[in-house]
Design an enzyme around this catalytic site. Structure first.
Site, mmCIF file in Angstrom:
data_model
loop_
_atom_site.group_PDB
_atom_site.id
_atom_site.type_symbol
_atom_site.label_atom_id
_atom_site.label_comp_id
_atom_site.label_asym_id
_atom_site.label_seq_id
_atom_site.Cartn_x
_atom_site.Cartn_y
_atom_site.Cartn_z
ATOM 1 N N CYS A 2 0.837 -1.185 0.000
ATOM 2 C CA CYS A 2 0.000 0.000 0.000
ATOM 3 C C CYS A 2 0.874 1.238 0.000
ATOM 4 O O CYS A 2 2.084 1.177 -0.195
ATOM 5 C CB CYS A 2 -0.935 0.000 1.214
ATOM 6 S SG CYS A 2 -0.083 0.018 2.795
ATOM 7 N N LEU A 50 -3.495 -2.109 -1.091
ATOM 8 C CA LEU A 50 -3.609 -3.114 -2.141
ATOM 9 C C LEU A 50 -3.635 -4.457 -1.426
ATOM 10 O O LEU A 50 -2.625 -4.890 -0.876
ATOM 11 C CB LEU A 50 -2.425 -3.035 -3.112
ATOM 12 C CG LEU A 50 -2.443 -3.995 -4.302
ATOM 13 C CD1 LEU A 50 -3.553 -3.632 -5.277
ATOM 14 C CD2 LEU A 50 -1.091 -3.988 -5.019
ATOM 15 N N ASN A 74 3.383 -0.653 4.762
ATOM 16 C CA ASN A 74 3.455 -0.860 3.323
ATOM 17 C C ASN A 74 4.497 -1.933 3.064
ATOM 18 O O ASN A 74 5.639 -1.808 3.499
ATOM 19 C CB ASN A 74 3.858 0.451 2.633
ATOM 20 C CG ASN A 74 4.260 0.250 1.183
ATOM 21 O OD1 ASN A 74 3.717 -0.606 0.496
ATOM 22 N ND2 ASN A 74 5.215 1.043 0.721
ATOM 23 N N GLY A 364 13.827 -10.424 -10.736
ATOM 24 C CA GLY A 364 15.227 -10.761 -10.477
ATOM 25 C C GLY A 364 16.085 -9.557 -10.150
ATOM 26 O O GLY A 364 17.317 -9.654 -10.163
#
Length: 641
Positions: A2, A50, A74, A364
């Site tokens: 978030c 999110l 977050n 990666g």
């Protein structure tokens, strides 16, 4: 995942909660699923969410039973299950299944040192009502950003600078010290921020705010001591085991998950281990550019397709011919600060593509820094031969190198560019050679560009080398990378561009335990015999085929240099015209005009320098002029037409 934000009134006054809403509204892309706020005494904290773990019960802010402690977080805490069990053993009662709640109870149990127990990527804020203390923390590698300001009356923080700009009294002015640092490096190094009065929280640190003011605590730093007692064979086994463990830990999710795939060693290794721990085919996403020779030079779709077939993934690929004129203003608004790394365009496009299917992606990112994958890490290997030359011969080679042609969009011209950079720095001390590899404009060049010299000069590279000692050259370079370019360029653009698409990106190769392990590998093993990623390749010998491990390295970016000579030439000339630069009042026009001419003639590869200047001007139009990104894009298109 978030965005978090908040502020603390040092005079003790109760904050207006409406400002929390304004801060959240401007960063809604970071968390379109949910919002939350908590106001108590002089402190207000909020978030946009999110939802990734505990979709229905993980609403934030999260408080303890008597609401004396409240947290917003977050990111992801990958060892939250182990910490949860340990904390429950001490009697802590959890109200959610969210990983963020262990931050709250961890602080209650262990105090400020709790952060040392976290394995993850995070930015958090804890309000301690009893102590009237706000604690804002950032993860060890700086995967999640935190901006903050202290104007003497309040201390404010946010995941993105634009949220701080939503507060009253925050000026949209350029910090000249940060501007000089940006020109030298192509990004703004922490603790600086491009906006006057703002700062970025450095990696592995916590901002502590009390009624007496603010202070910063550091709880970790990149290691620089290598272990010469471990054999090469043992290092191979340790790295192999930790790589797999890091990927496995970061696959925890209650929503669909996928992987970026370029076909290179790092993304292929992440995919290989994901496949071992997934019951279904892994969703993979690759991007290529449509066009001529320069675009084909950056196109790795064939390599990615080969790896996807090897691991039987659910593969998705996109071939793009991006409208860069319209993209740049929008993406620079999301970036908050100008940047000279073309990878931010590529990262956004592939993130937008992947977000159609998944909410979480593994990348990666970090493998080149950790295991010696950049050509600059070979500099000290080849310097053994150059050091046989007398100093006068070194200086002569540097002068001759200056005559070599330079361009990065063809094989032989790119070799010429690399030779030019290496020989040009060969006569310099170690720290200056490193600076030449990673810098954009030299300090004198940057000074000549700026109309007004900064009152203070901040040299992030020198400061990091001075702070991070050690004898092993690769260990020192990685530690400096991990304090400068990695968090403030590579990880910053990764966070901002994936979050612009509301996509959570995880970077298992930067698990801090893997970082600490790899940092202890001596240089002569990491790049044995001058082979990049030598030990990492050995550790993956039973995981990836030789054609993947030993194919030539290709950067993850866009053919920006070629575009600046071709399709973007008119936009470049207009944005960096004498009239435009004089009106802006930040840069001198003459050296900019000369740079454009030299780049077009292949006398220099001016890609990074020109992109730095172009993005700076576009950023100024969006942020300093207060115009919408669409309006700026219209203006740029008119100039091209």
């Amino acid at each position: 995942m978030c965005g978090i934000h908040g502020f603390y009134h040092l005079d003790g006054q109760r904050p207006d909660p409406a400002w929390l809403g304004r801060m959240g509204d401007v960063t809604v892309h970071r968390g379109p699923d949910d919002a939350g706020a908590h106001v108590d005494g002089p402190c207000a904290i909020g978030m946009r969410r999110l939802s990734i773990i505990d979709l229905s019960g993980g609403h934030q802010p999260i408080a303890n039973r008597d609401r004396s402690l409240v947290v917003v977080c977050n990111g992801e805490i990958y060892n939250f299950r182990e910490l949860r069990r340990e904390l429950q053993g001490f009697g802590h009662e959890f109200s959610t299944h969210s990983d963020s709640e262990v931050v709250l109870h961890g602080y209650a149990q262990w105090g400020e040192r709790f952060v040392e127990r976290l394995n993850g990527m995070f930015g958090f804020a804890i309000w301690d009502q009893r102590r009237q203390t706000l604690l804002v923390g950032r993860d060890r590698l700086g995967i999640k950003p935190i901006y903050w300001l202290d104007d003497g009356k309040r201390v404010a923080f946010a995941s993105e600078a634009k949220a701080l700009l939503a507060l009253p009294g925050v000026a949209r002015e350029v910090d000249e010290t940060a501007l000089a640092a940006y020109l030298e490096l192509g990004y703004v190094p922490a603790p600086l921020a491009i906006f006057k009065g703002m700062r970025k929280l450095p990696i592995a640190s916590m901002l502590k705010v009390t009624p007496q003011g603010s202070s910063i605590l550091t709880y970790w730093q990149p290691p620089t001591t290598v272990d010469t007692t471990v054999s090469a064979a043992d290092w191979v086994q340790r790295v192999r085991a930790k790589l797999e463990e890091s990927v496995r830990m970061q696959m925890v999710s209650d929503v669909p998950i996928g992987a970026f795939l370029s076909g290179g060693i790092d993304s292929s290794a992440v995919l290989a281990f994901m496949s071992r721990h997934s019951d279904t085919p892994v969703k993979t996403y690759s991007i290529g550019f449509d066009g001529g020779a320069a675009e084909r030079f950056y196109n790795e779709l064939d390599n990615a397709r080969q790896v996807s077939q090897l691991f039987k993934t659910d593969h998705h690929e996109i071939l793009v011919k991006p409208d860069v004129v319209r993209l740049l203003p929008r993406l620079l608004w999301h970036m908050d600060e100008p940047i000279a790394d073309s990878a931010f365009v590529t990262t956004y496009l592939v993130s937008e593509f992947a977000r159609k299917d998944v909410k979480v992606i593994l990348s990666g990112v970090g493998g080149d820094e950790l295991f010696g994958g950049y050509r600059r890490y070979l500099g000290e290997h080849y310097m053994r031969y150059v050091n046989w030359l007398p100093q006068g011969a070194k200086r002569g080679a540097a002068r001759l190198a200056g005559l070599l042609p330079s361009d990065r969009h063809s094989k032989w011209m790119n070799y010429s560019r690399l030779a030019k950079n290496f020989l040009g720095a060969a006569a310099s001390p170690f720290t200056e050679r490193y600076r030449a590899y990673v810098g954009v404009f030299g300090a004198e060049e940057a000074g000549a560009l700026m109309k007004h010299a900064p009152a203070q000069h901040f040299d992030a590279i020198a400061e990091s080398f001075e702070r991070l000692g050690g004898e092993d050259p690769l260990a020192r370079m990685f530690a400096v990378d991990a304090s400068t370019q990695m968090p403030d360029d590579l990880l910053m653009l990764t966070d901002k561009m994936t979050m612009a698409a509301s996509l959570e990106c995880r970077v298992p190769l930067l698990d801090h335990e893997l970082v600490e392990l790899a940092a202890g590998i001596p240089a002569h093993l990491k790049v044995a015999g001058g082979e990049l990623k030598s030990l990492m390749k050995k550790s993956l010998a039973d995981v990836l085929p030789a054609e993947v491990l030993y194919r030539p390295k290709r950067g993850f970016g866009a053919p920006m240099g070629a575009w600046l000579k071709g399709a973007l030439s008119e936009m470049l000339g207009s944005a960096l015209s004498r009239e435009s630069l004089e009106s802006r009042g930040l840069l001198n026009a003459a050296p900019v005009a000369q740079l454009i001419e030299d780049h077009r003639a292949n006398r220099v590869d001016g890609t990074d320098k020109l992109l730095a200047l172009l993005n700076l001007e576009i950023w100024c139009r969006v942020y300093l002029d207060g115009r919408s990104s669409a309006d700026v894009a219209d203006q740029l298109e008119e100039a091209v037409a």
